[in-house]
Design a protein around this motif. Structure first.
Motif, PDB file in Angstrom:
ATOM      1  N   ARG A  65       0.811  10.754  10.415  1.00 40.80           N
ATOM      2  CA  ARG A  65       1.799   9.698  10.695  1.00 40.80           C
ATOM      3  C   ARG A  65       1.325   8.358  10.142  1.00 40.80           C
ATOM      4  NH1 ARG A  65       3.473  11.332  16.861  1.00 40.80           N
ATOM      5  NH2 ARG A  65       4.767  13.105  16.268  1.00 40.80           N
ATOM      6  N   ARG A  66       0.022   8.078  10.277  1.00 39.74           N
ATOM      7  CA  ARG A  66      -0.501   6.814   9.734  1.00 39.74           C
ATOM      8  C   ARG A  66      -0.366   6.784   8.212  1.00 39.74           C
ATOM      9  NH1 ARG A  66      -5.584   7.558  11.719  1.00 39.74           N
ATOM     10  NH2 ARG A  66      -5.233   7.986  13.885  1.00 39.74           N
ATOM     11  N   GLN A  67      -0.677   7.900   7.583  1.00 33.02           N
ATOM     12  CA  GLN A  67      -0.530   7.952   6.121  1.00 33.02           C
ATOM     13  C   GLN A  67       0.925   7.764   5.705  1.00 33.02           C
ATOM     14  OE1 GLN A  67      -2.231  11.685   4.882  1.00 33.02           O
ATOM     15  NE2 GLN A  67      -4.168  10.699   4.313  1.00 33.02           N
ATOM     16  N   TYR A  68       1.841   8.367   6.413  1.00 30.69           N
ATOM     17  CA  TYR A  68       3.260   8.233   6.096  1.00 30.69           C
ATOM     18  C   TYR A  68       3.720   6.794   6.293  1.00 30.69           C
ATOM     19  CZ  TYR A  68       8.296   8.993   6.224  1.00 30.69           C
ATOM     20  OH  TYR A  68       9.635   8.927   5.985  1.00 30.69           O
ATOM     21  N   ALA A  69       3.222   6.152   7.359  1.00 31.82           N
ATOM     22  CA  ALA A  69       3.607   4.767   7.630  1.00 31.82           C
ATOM     23  C   ALA A  69       3.075   3.837   6.540  1.00 31.82           C
ATOM     24  CB  ALA A  69       3.085   4.336   8.997  1.00 31.82           C
ATOM     25  N   ARG A  70       1.924   4.117   5.985  1.00 31.08           N
ATOM     26  CA  ARG A  70       1.392   3.284   4.903  1.00 31.08           C
ATOM     27  C   ARG A  70       2.206   3.456   3.622  1.00 31.08           C
ATOM     28  NH1 ARG A  70      -4.827   4.855   5.730  1.00 31.08           N
ATOM     29  NH2 ARG A  70      -5.197   3.644   7.602  1.00 31.08           N
ATOM     30  N   ARG A  71       2.645   4.668   3.340  1.00 26.36           N
ATOM     31  CA  ARG A  71       3.416   4.918   2.120  1.00 26.36           C
ATOM     32  C   ARG A  71       4.835   4.370   2.212  1.00 26.36           C
ATOM     33  NH1 ARG A  71       3.190  10.852   1.703  1.00 26.36           N
ATOM     34  NH2 ARG A  71       1.356  10.996   2.952  1.00 26.36           N
ATOM     35  N   MET A  72       5.406   4.444   3.397  1.00 22.69           N
ATOM     36  CA  MET A  72       6.778   3.998   3.580  1.00 22.69           C
ATOM     37  C   MET A  72       6.805   2.742   4.447  1.00 22.69           C
ATOM     38  SD  MET A  72       8.689   6.076   2.083  1.00 22.69           S
ATOM     39  CE  MET A  72       9.112   7.712   1.653  1.00 22.69           C
ATOM     40  N   PRO A  73       6.736   1.583   3.837  1.00 23.80           N
ATOM     41  CA  PRO A  73       6.803   0.362   4.660  1.00 23.80           C
ATOM     42  C   PRO A  73       8.183   0.230   5.283  1.00 23.80           C
ATOM     43  CG  PRO A  73       6.800  -0.186   2.336  1.00 23.80           C
ATOM     44  CD  PRO A  73       6.617   1.291   2.431  1.00 23.80           C
TER      45      PRO A  73
END
Length: 77
Positions: A65-73
């Motif tokens: 989830r953290r990785q996804y949040a970084r990729r998708m601001p």
């Protein structure tokens, strides 16, 4: 000299075996009772992956989830 003997005699009585009746040596020892195991070990035929473990899974989801949040601001309208 007999003072030294009077000092060491009680110590020697503690260390040396008594003069009483002893158990005969030919009596076999009694074997301990056989207690069945409480659980039976199970061999896993397949290896578990780390992400399949119940302990690892929550940490893996949080990391993804953290990785996804970084990729998708977040998009603010």
């Amino acid at each position: 000299m007999h003072h030294v003997i009077r000092l060491f005699e009680p110590l020697l009585r503690l260390l040396l075996p008594g003069s009483g009746r002893h158990r005969p040596a030919e009596v076999p020892p009694v074997p301990p009772p056989v207690v069945p195991p409480r659980w039976v070990p199970v061999r896993h035929t397949e290896l578990l992956r780390g992400e399949d473990s119940a302990l690892v899974r929550p940490y893996l989801i949080a990391h993804e989830r953290r990785q996804y949040a970084r990729r998708m601001p977040e998009v603010v309208w």
